[in-house]
Motif scaffolding. Structure first.
Motif, PDB file in Angstrom:
ATOM      1  N   TYR A  17      40.723  -3.701  86.643  1.00  0.00           N
ATOM      2  CA  TYR A  17      41.741  -3.661  86.830  1.00  0.00           C
ATOM      3  C   TYR A  17      42.344  -4.610  86.003  1.00  0.00           C
ATOM      4  N   TYR A  62      40.904  -3.797  80.844  1.00  0.00           N
ATOM      5  CA  TYR A  62      40.975  -2.340  80.770  1.00  0.00           C
ATOM      6  C   TYR A  62      41.043  -2.117  79.406  1.00  0.00           C
ATOM      7  N   TYR A  85      52.782  10.258  73.894  1.00  0.00           N
ATOM      8  CA  TYR A  85      53.307   8.922  74.426  1.00  0.00           C
ATOM      9  C   TYR A  85      52.671   7.806  73.768  1.00  0.00           C
ATOM     10  N   ARG A 129      57.714   7.653  82.689  1.00  0.00           N
ATOM     11  CA  ARG A 129      56.899   6.768  83.497  1.00  0.00           C
ATOM     12  C   ARG A 129      55.557   6.954  82.671  1.00  0.00           C
ATOM     13  N   ASN A 130      55.122   7.850  82.092  1.00  0.00           N
ATOM     14  CA  ASN A 130      53.977   7.964  81.086  1.00  0.00           C
ATOM     15  C   ASN A 130      54.165   7.061  79.834  1.00  0.00           C
ATOM     16  N   LYS A 145      53.853   3.492  80.970  1.00  0.00           N
ATOM     17  CA  LYS A 145      52.609   2.817  80.997  1.00  0.00           C
ATOM     18  C   LYS A 145      51.958   2.503  79.719  1.00  0.00           C
ATOM     19  N   ASP A 201      53.207  -0.942  79.354  1.00  0.00           N
ATOM     20  CA  ASP A 201      52.562  -2.009  80.381  1.00  0.00           C
ATOM     21  C   ASP A 201      51.303  -2.237  79.493  1.00  0.00           C
ATOM     22  N   ILE A 233      57.121  -4.739  83.927  1.00  0.00           N
ATOM     23  CA  ILE A 233      57.616  -3.667  84.021  1.00  0.00           C
ATOM     24  C   ILE A 233      57.657  -3.254  85.629  1.00  0.00           C
ATOM     25  N   GLU A 234      58.633  -2.971  86.389  1.00  0.00           N
ATOM     26  CA  GLU A 234      58.549  -2.866  87.901  1.00  0.00           C
ATOM     27  C   GLU A 234      59.145  -1.412  87.959  1.00  0.00           C
ATOM     28  N   ASP A 276      61.795   2.544  98.207  1.00  0.00           N
ATOM     29  CA  ASP A 276      61.898   1.064  98.075  1.00  0.00           C
ATOM     30  C   ASP A 276      63.361   0.752  98.604  1.00  0.00           C
ATOM     31  N   ARG A 305      64.449  -3.185  98.429  1.00  0.00           N
ATOM     32  CA  ARG A 305      64.212  -3.551  97.187  1.00  0.00           C
ATOM     33  C   ARG A 305      65.530  -2.949  96.405  1.00  0.00           C
TER      34      ARG A 305
END
Lengths: 245, 519
Positions: B62, B65, B76, B112-113, B116, B119, B132-133, B140, B143
């Protein structure tokens, strides 16, 4: 090694000689093909990748197939008493588990292969999709994640089959366990903040979507390989424990 | 008596023997249970240890990677510019993604992709500066409430980029471009372009910059206007693109302001149709002498009053119209470019110039070893050797006349730099100019109908002039569409083959196996 290959061959042969294998094969190809074509027609004109639709439809019905195939791996042998006979042979528990696992996995991959080939037939028949415009990288990624996920789910089914002597119970429990694994990411993401990136890491659906778009990542590979290895190890230990009880 | 004693002893022994099987049985049961418990405990502990080992391996995987994009479209994949931007971050940048899945599933998935990938690049940079959150407004809730109060968010579909107290909001409508058309049935609008990387990278760059560049568009001489939304001639579209790239866009009347404002980073003169006065030309000249930055777009056949000034900077505004490869007969398609920071990323991308003006350079300005205090002209775009500079713009179709025309390749766009001095102690800012022979180059009509390279070329030029080469323009991604191009009959046939054909083949195989077993 020879024992393992013998067991593998025995498992594969017995599967393909059984009429249940062909019934499940026919039903699987029909429903997965139907689901795939339904997805294609519903998403025509949108930017949904073809490989996403293909592998989503395969995995959806593969959960059922895995439950049916894995239910007879050990449960039937325990019920008929042939497991004890098998264990008296000069084979180790590891060889037995791996042989049965490899046999079931090989059958499932042989069943999945023509399902993947459906996209090639669609490209051949459709003027709008050509073999040149098919994203082969995305297809390769999808095949890779398909093998990993099927391997992982089969290991779940094998362990569950080892825990019971009733095939129906094994099938139902495997089905539930596989869907729990499939939806783990969604379930965890429903928990309010606190789970961080864990839902993404465990999301089988997310992994399939990424890989079938051609986005390869080492994290799901490690997850499925270690998960499969853990389940197979647990199966070996459970089988060994029978000897000592 | 002895016999009785013997029988008594025997009775005692029999009683003793009769009591042992029960004891033995109990002991055996407990032994068995104990053994089962021990075996079960052994298995559980070993599986638990194996699980912990698997967990550790996954934790390492994790943290460390790798990702690869093996798709054909690379939809992307981040451009080199975005990657270098992320790697060069010196301050922490927070990206909060408030996107509701149900609002627009495609927008949500694509954003989102793409994020990533951001990220992943951020995790590779040491230390990691980009965080990135993802916040789901539907799940949520606590939050979401806290962040809405903090950032005063009114819209649930927004990406917030912040750093050092500076915040930039990226709205959903900036990320995805849809075709706007009236339809009789309620079909979802078609996606035209995905601007995700452009808007996200621009937003990151804008919050790390202390000061935004100010771009002034000259007015008062019939120039194309940034407030003109006309479909053909207006410049509103490119003004929007400049703002999206984190620039402040304003208009300038030189006669009123009596010179270039102090806060101006770039002066753009977009296709004047009337002469500038000599006083205005002097203001422009003084601006350039003080390390000014100018982007001049001139149409053929127009006398702007800047001709002399441009010659001082090594550029000659020719009277010819440049012709060459064309789609419509009126445009010039350029596919190959000069070696320059502006055109570095345009290889293979076509630009379209509408009846462009010849923009030449003086011999001294293109000398390979021009001194730093002399202007250096670099050719950005030109036609090919098969084209030429046509002296008679009314000739239709144009024909090469060696007496008056000039054989290609001849330039239509040039860049000029003068005065760059770097020493140990200091660096003097150079003067930079870009001159293009087409005022229609980035008008609304050109952006709508021309090939996609025009915007990239223009934005690259502006970024070079403002010294923002780190982030040059990133073109939008065009989403591919799933198109079958089949009639209903063909579709039914394909479905029958795919659904029924494969299943029938499997059934036939099963039948053959069954028949062979019967024999």
């Amino acid at each position: 090694m020879r024992n393992f290959l013998t067991l593998w061959r025995r498992e594969l042969t017995s599967t393909f000689l059984s009429p249940i294998a062909y019934v499940t094969l026919v039903v699987f190809l029909a429903v997965s093909g139907g689901t795939f074509m339904m997805g294609v027609f519903n998403n025509a004109g949108r930017s949904q990748p073809l490989s996403n639709l293909l592998f989503a439809s395969i995995i959806l019905w593969m959960t059922l197939l895995i439950s049916v195939v894995s239910m007879r791996l050990f449960a039937e042998e325990k019920r008929t008493g042939t497991l004890e006979t098998l264990m008296t042979a000069p084979v180790t528990e590891t060889q037995v588990v791996l042989g049965k696992y490899a046999g079931a996995l090989a059958f499932l991959l042989i069943v999945a292969a023509p399902a993947v080939g459906q996209v090639g037939v669609l490209a051949y028949l459709s003027p709008g999709i050509t073999l040149e415009t098919l994203d082969l990288g995305a297809l390769a990624g999808g095949c890779a994640i398909l093998v990993l996920v099927i391997g992982f789910f089969t290991a779940i089914g094998l362990l569950v089959s080892l825990m019971t002597r009733n095939q129906i119970v094994a099938a139902v429990c495997t089905f539930c366990a596989v869907w729990l694994a499939l939806l783990a990411g969604h379930i965890l993401s429903a928990i309010p903040a606190g789970t961080g990136r864990i839902p993404d890491y465990l999301s089988v659906v997310g992994h399939i979507e990424d890989f079938s778009r051609g986005q390869l990542d080492t994290r799901p590979v490690v997850l499925y390989v270690t998960g499969t290895a853990l389940l197979l190890y647990a199966s070996v230990r459970v089988l060994e424990s029978r000897r000592w009880k | 008596m002895a016999h009785d004693e013997q029988y008594e002893d025997a009775d005692e022994e029999t009683d003793a023997v009769a009591a042992d099987p029960a004891e033995d049985g109990n002991r055996s049961i407990w032994k068995q249970r104990g053994r089962r418990f021990a075996t079960g405990l052994n298995v559980s502990v070993s599986v638990l240890l194996a699980a912990m080992l698997a967990l550790m391996v996954n934790y390492i995987a994790y943290r460390y990677y790798a990702r690869w994009d093996v798709s054909a479209s690379h939809f992307y994949r981040l451009s080199d510019r975005s990657r270098s931007l992320i790697a060069s971050l010196k301050t922490d940048v927070e990206v909060l993604v408030f996107l509701r899945k149900g609002y627009d599933r495609d927008l949500y998935d694509d954003s989102r992709n793409l994020l990533k990938e951001y990220d992943y690049e951020a995790a590779r940079a040491k230390p990691q500066r980009l965080h990135i959150e993802f916040v789901d407004p539907d799940r949520d809730l606590a939050r979401t409430r806290d962040l809405k109060q903090k950032y005063e968010i009114t819209d649930d579909n927004v990406v917030i980029v912040s750093s050092g107290g500076r915040t930039k909001f990226v709205e959903a409508k900036e990320i995805m471009e849809y075709e706007r058309r009236l339809t009789l049935n309620a079909r979802p609008p078609r996606k035209i372009a995905f601007h995700g990387e452009q808007v996200f990278s621009s937003a990151i760059q804008s919050v790390i910059q202390e000061r935004r560049p100010v771009v002034y568009f000259l007015t008062g001489h019939g120039e194309r206007s940034i407030q003109d939304f006309n479909e053909q001639s207006g410049y509103s579209g490119i003004a929007r693109d400049l703002r999206r790239d984190n620039m402040d866009v304003r208009t300038l009347q030189l006669a009123e302001r009596r010179g270039m404002p102090e806060d101006g980073s770039v002066l753009i003169i977009p296709g004047p149709t009337r002469r500038l006065s000599s006083a205005e030309v002097d203001m422009v000249a003084r601006y350039l002498d003080k390390s000014g930055r100018l982007l001049l777009l001139v149409d053929p056949g127009v006398v702007t009053g800047l001709e002399r000034l441009m010659e001082d900077w090594g550029v000659r505004l020719g009277r010819h119209t440049v012709v060459g490869y064309t789609y419509t007969g009126r445009d010039l398609i350029v596919l190959e470019y000069g070696h320059h920071a502006i055109t570095r990323n345009l290889a293979g991308i076509a630009c379209s110039f509408t009846q462009p003006r010849l923009i030449e350079s003086t011999a001294a300005a293109t000398a390979p070893r021009a001194a730093p205090d002399q202007p250096r002209v670099s050719i950005l775009a030109a036609n090919t050797a098969e084209g030429w500079a046509e002296a008679d713009p009314n000739q239709n179709p144009p024909r090469y006349d060696p007496a008056v025309d000039k054989r290609g390749p001849v330039p239509v766009a040039v860049a000029v730099e003068k005065g760059l001095v770097k020493s140990i102690d200091m660096e003097l800012k150079p003067t930079r100019l870009v001159v293009m022979g087409d005022g229609y180059f980035v008008s609304n009509g050109s952006l709508a109908s021309a090939v996609g390279g025009n915007v990239d070329f223009f934005m690259n030029a502006v970024n070079w002039l403002t010294e923002r080469e780190v982030l040059l323009s990133v073109g939008p991604r065009i989403p591919g569409e799933l198109r079958l191009n089949m009639t209903s009959r063909e579709a039914r046939r394909a479905t029958a083959i795919i659904v029924g054909g494969f299943a029938a083949a499997a059934a036939a195989l099963g039948f053959l196996v069954w028949m062979s077993r019967r024999r």
